[in-house]
Motif scaffolding. Structure first.
Motif, PDB file in Angstrom:
ATOM      1  N   LEU A   3       0.792  -1.236   0.000  1.00 20.43           N
ATOM      2  CA  LEU A   3       0.000   0.000   0.000  1.00 20.43           C
ATOM      3  C   LEU A   3       0.822   1.283   0.000  1.00 20.43           C
ATOM      4  O   LEU A   3       0.315   2.335  -0.425  1.00 20.43           O
ATOM      5  N   ILE A   4       2.066   1.219   0.460  1.00 26.72           N
ATOM      6  CA  ILE A   4       2.847   2.450   0.595  1.00 26.72           C
ATOM      7  C   ILE A   4       4.184   2.382  -0.144  1.00 26.72           C
ATOM      8  O   ILE A   4       4.451   3.177  -1.034  1.00 26.72           O
ATOM      9  N   VAL A   5       5.027   1.429   0.250  1.00 22.34           N
ATOM     10  CA  VAL A   5       6.406   1.397  -0.253  1.00 22.34           C
ATOM     11  C   VAL A   5       6.457   1.175  -1.756  1.00 22.34           C
ATOM     12  O   VAL A   5       7.133   1.923  -2.479  1.00 22.34           O
ATOM     13  N   ASN A   6       5.774   0.164  -2.252  1.00 25.09           N
ATOM     14  CA  ASN A   6       5.847  -0.126  -3.682  1.00 25.09           C
ATOM     15  C   ASN A   6       5.208   0.957  -4.549  1.00 25.09           C
ATOM     16  O   ASN A   6       5.795   1.352  -5.560  1.00 25.09           O
ATOM     17  N   PRO A   7       4.041   1.481  -4.184  1.00 24.31           N
ATOM     18  CA  PRO A   7       3.503   2.574  -5.005  1.00 24.31           C
ATOM     19  C   PRO A   7       4.437   3.786  -5.072  1.00 24.31           C
ATOM     20  O   PRO A   7       4.584   4.404  -6.133  1.00 24.31           O
ATOM     21  N   LEU A   8       5.076   4.117  -3.956  1.00 21.20           N
ATOM     22  CA  LEU A   8       6.020   5.242  -3.963  1.00 21.20           C
ATOM     23  C   LEU A   8       7.231   4.945  -4.839  1.00 21.20           C
ATOM     24  O   LEU A   8       7.744   5.838  -5.519  1.00 21.20           O
ATOM     25  N   ALA A   9       7.688   3.707  -4.840  1.00 19.91           N
ATOM     26  CA  ALA A   9       8.818   3.327  -5.701  1.00 19.91           C
ATOM     27  C   ALA A   9       8.414   3.323  -7.167  1.00 19.91           C
ATOM     28  O   ALA A   9       9.208   3.682  -8.041  1.00 19.91           O
ATOM     29  N   ALA A  10       7.171   2.940  -7.435  1.00 22.15           N
ATOM     30  CA  ALA A  10       6.696   2.880  -8.818  1.00 22.15           C
ATOM     31  C   ALA A  10       6.426   4.255  -9.400  1.00 22.15           C
ATOM     32  O   ALA A  10       6.589   4.474 -10.602  1.00 22.15           O
ATOM     33  N   ASP A  27       6.549  -5.492  -8.750  1.00 17.89           N
ATOM     34  CA  ASP A  27       7.222  -4.803  -7.649  1.00 17.89           C
ATOM     35  C   ASP A  27       8.302  -3.868  -8.184  1.00 17.89           C
ATOM     36  O   ASP A  27       9.150  -4.274  -8.968  1.00 17.89           O
ATOM     37  N   TYR A  28       8.257  -2.639  -7.752  1.00 20.81           N
ATOM     38  CA  TYR A  28       9.286  -1.659  -8.071  1.00 20.81           C
ATOM     39  C   TYR A  28      10.264  -1.518  -6.915  1.00 20.81           C
ATOM     40  O   TYR A  28      11.402  -1.156  -7.100  1.00 20.81           O
ATOM     41  N   SER A  29       9.804  -1.779  -5.741  1.00 23.82           N
ATOM     42  CA  SER A  29      10.629  -1.684  -4.551  1.00 23.82           C
ATOM     43  C   SER A  29      11.329  -3.019  -4.314  1.00 23.82           C
ATOM     44  O   SER A  29      10.714  -4.078  -4.473  1.00 23.82           O
ATOM     45  N   PRO A  30      12.583  -2.986  -3.887  1.00 22.17           N
ATOM     46  CA  PRO A  30      13.271  -4.245  -3.589  1.00 22.17           C
ATOM     47  C   PRO A  30      12.841  -4.863  -2.254  1.00 22.17           C
ATOM     48  O   PRO A  30      13.281  -5.949  -1.909  1.00 22.17           O
ATOM     49  N   TRP A  31      11.972  -4.175  -1.527  1.00 22.23           N
ATOM     50  CA  TRP A  31      11.634  -4.619  -0.176  1.00 22.23           C
ATOM     51  C   TRP A  31      10.580  -5.716  -0.117  1.00 22.23           C
ATOM     52  O   TRP A  31      10.171  -6.131   0.975  1.00 22.23           O
ATOM     53  N   ALA A  32      10.157  -6.232  -1.272  1.00 16.72           N
ATOM     54  CA  ALA A  32       9.335  -7.445  -1.273  1.00 16.72           C
ATOM     55  C   ALA A  32      10.239  -8.674  -1.219  1.00 16.72           C
ATOM     56  O   ALA A  32       9.823  -9.738  -0.749  1.00 16.72           O
ATOM     57  N   ALA A  33      11.479  -8.523  -1.680  1.00 15.25           N
ATOM     58  CA  ALA A  33      12.408  -9.655  -1.714  1.00 15.25           C
ATOM     59  C   ALA A  33      12.600 -10.314  -0.351  1.00 15.25           C
ATOM     60  O   ALA A  33      12.648 -11.553  -0.281  1.00 15.25           O
ATOM     61  N   PRO A  34      12.703  -9.553   0.751  1.00 18.69           N
ATOM     62  CA  PRO A  34      12.838 -10.240   2.045  1.00 18.69           C
ATOM     63  C   PRO A  34      11.636 -11.124   2.388  1.00 18.69           C
ATOM     64  O   PRO A  34      11.799 -12.173   3.025  1.00 18.69           O
ATOM     65  N   LEU A  35      10.446 -10.736   1.951  1.00 18.90           N
ATOM     66  CA  LEU A  35       9.270 -11.575   2.200  1.00 18.90           C
ATOM     67  C   LEU A  35       9.395 -12.894   1.446  1.00 18.90           C
ATOM     68  O   LEU A  35       9.174 -13.973   2.010  1.00 18.90           O
ATOM     69  N   TYR A  36       9.751 -12.802   0.167  1.00 18.89           N
ATOM     70  CA  TYR A  36       9.924 -14.019  -0.632  1.00 18.89           C
ATOM     71  C   TYR A  36      11.071 -14.870  -0.098  1.00 18.89           C
ATOM     72  O   TYR A  36      10.971 -16.103  -0.046  1.00 18.89           O
ATOM     73  N   ALA A  37      12.163 -14.230   0.304  1.00 13.83           N
ATOM     74  CA  ALA A  37      13.311 -14.966   0.841  1.00 13.83           C
ATOM     75  C   ALA A  37      12.940 -15.678   2.140  1.00 13.83           C
ATOM     76  O   ALA A  37      13.327 -16.838   2.353  1.00 13.83           O
ATOM     77  N   LEU A  38      12.197 -14.998   3.004  1.00 18.83           N
ATOM     78  CA  LEU A  38      11.776 -15.619   4.256  1.00 18.83           C
ATOM     79  C   LEU A  38      10.857 -16.813   3.983  1.00 18.83           C
ATOM     80  O   LEU A  38      11.007 -17.871   4.602  1.00 18.83           O
ATOM     81  N   SER A  39       9.941 -16.658   3.043  1.00 19.05           N
ATOM     82  CA  SER A  39       9.049 -17.777   2.707  1.00 19.05           C
ATOM     83  C   SER A  39       9.837 -18.954   2.143  1.00 19.05           C
ATOM     84  O   SER A  39       9.564 -20.108   2.481  1.00 19.05           O
ATOM     85  N   PHE A  40      10.827 -18.664   1.304  1.00 22.28           N
ATOM     86  CA  PHE A  40      11.637 -19.751   0.752  1.00 22.28           C
ATOM     87  C   PHE A  40      12.461 -20.433   1.846  1.00 22.28           C
ATOM     88  O   PHE A  40      12.528 -21.664   1.900  1.00 22.28           O
ATOM     89  N   ALA A  41      13.080 -19.641   2.712  1.00 26.76           N
ATOM     90  CA  ALA A  41      13.880 -20.212   3.803  1.00 26.76           C
ATOM     91  C   ALA A  41      13.014 -21.069   4.723  1.00 26.76           C
ATOM     92  O   ALA A  41      13.444 -22.136   5.182  1.00 26.76           O
ATOM     93  N   THR A  42      11.793 -20.629   4.973  1.00 23.89           N
ATOM     94  CA  THR A  42      10.919 -21.426   5.839  1.00 23.89           C
ATOM     95  C   THR A  42      10.423 -22.682   5.129  1.00 23.89           C
ATOM     96  O   THR A  42      10.150 -23.677   5.787  1.00 23.89           O
ATOM     97  N   LEU A  43      10.344 -22.645   3.796  1.00 26.42           N
ATOM     98  CA  LEU A  43      10.016 -23.867   3.051  1.00 26.42           C
ATOM     99  C   LEU A  43      11.119 -24.902   3.253  1.00 26.42           C
ATOM    100  O   LEU A  43      10.841 -26.073   3.517  1.00 26.42           O
TER     101      LEU A  43
END
Length: 161
Positions: free
Chosen positions: A31-38, A128-144
């Motif tokens: 709602l905030i970070v990615n729209p501002l980056a885009a 995604d324009y912001s790189p800050w979604a990557a930690p979410l994906y990385a955390l999900s992968f690590a938990t997998l």
């Protein structure tokens, strides 16, 4: 309350907190970070207002509802952990790991509407324009990976018995 039960409760509490923080960060990012980056140079309000005026977005409720599923399930798992003393540590950990793994598709689904709305309104890519979604994906992968390890370890332990 014995130490084993306290440890299980602590695991479930920590798991619930991680799932809630994941969902909160996902909402902030969507709602905030990615729209501002885009759309650099625009405020979040301007972006949301322009999308709403173009009938390309109906507001944040869909994001909130989608992302609330994980924390609601985490709280339910916490309640079950409190009520049942027969749950194994592996089963408690597995539930929370699975919820975090499912955070990635939840994030994707929750961001789809606003991403498409931004793409149609501003003629940009809806990703995604912001790189800050990557930690979410990385955390999900690590938990997998961790979920697979916990499952394999539990299976081996059961076979030895």
């Amino acid at each position: 309350m014995d130490a084993n039960r306290r440890n299980k409760l602590a695991l479930a509490t920590a798991g619930t907190a991680v799932v809630a923080v994941y969902a909160a960060w996902a909402a902030i990012h969507i709602l905030i970070v990615n729209p501002l980056a885009a759309m650099p140079g625009h405020t979040v309000g301007e972006i949301h207002d322009t999308m709403t005026a173009a009938k390309q977005w109906s507001g944040p409720l869909r994001v909130y509802i989608t992302l609330a599923i994980g924390p609601v399930l985490a709280i339910a798992a916490l309640i079950i952990t409190v009520r049942r003393s027969d749950l194994s540590v592996a089963s408690i950990v597995s539930v929370y790991l699975a919820l975090i793994v499912l955070g990635a598709p939840g994030y994707f689904w929750a961001s789809f509407d606003i991403g498409m709305g931004m793409a149609d309104t501003f003629q940009i890519n809806g990703g995604d324009y912001s790189p800050w979604a990557a930690p979410l994906y990385a955390l999900s992968f690590a938990t997998l990976v961790a979920l697979i390890a916990v499952g394999a370890s539990d299976l081996l332990r059961r076979r030895r018995r």
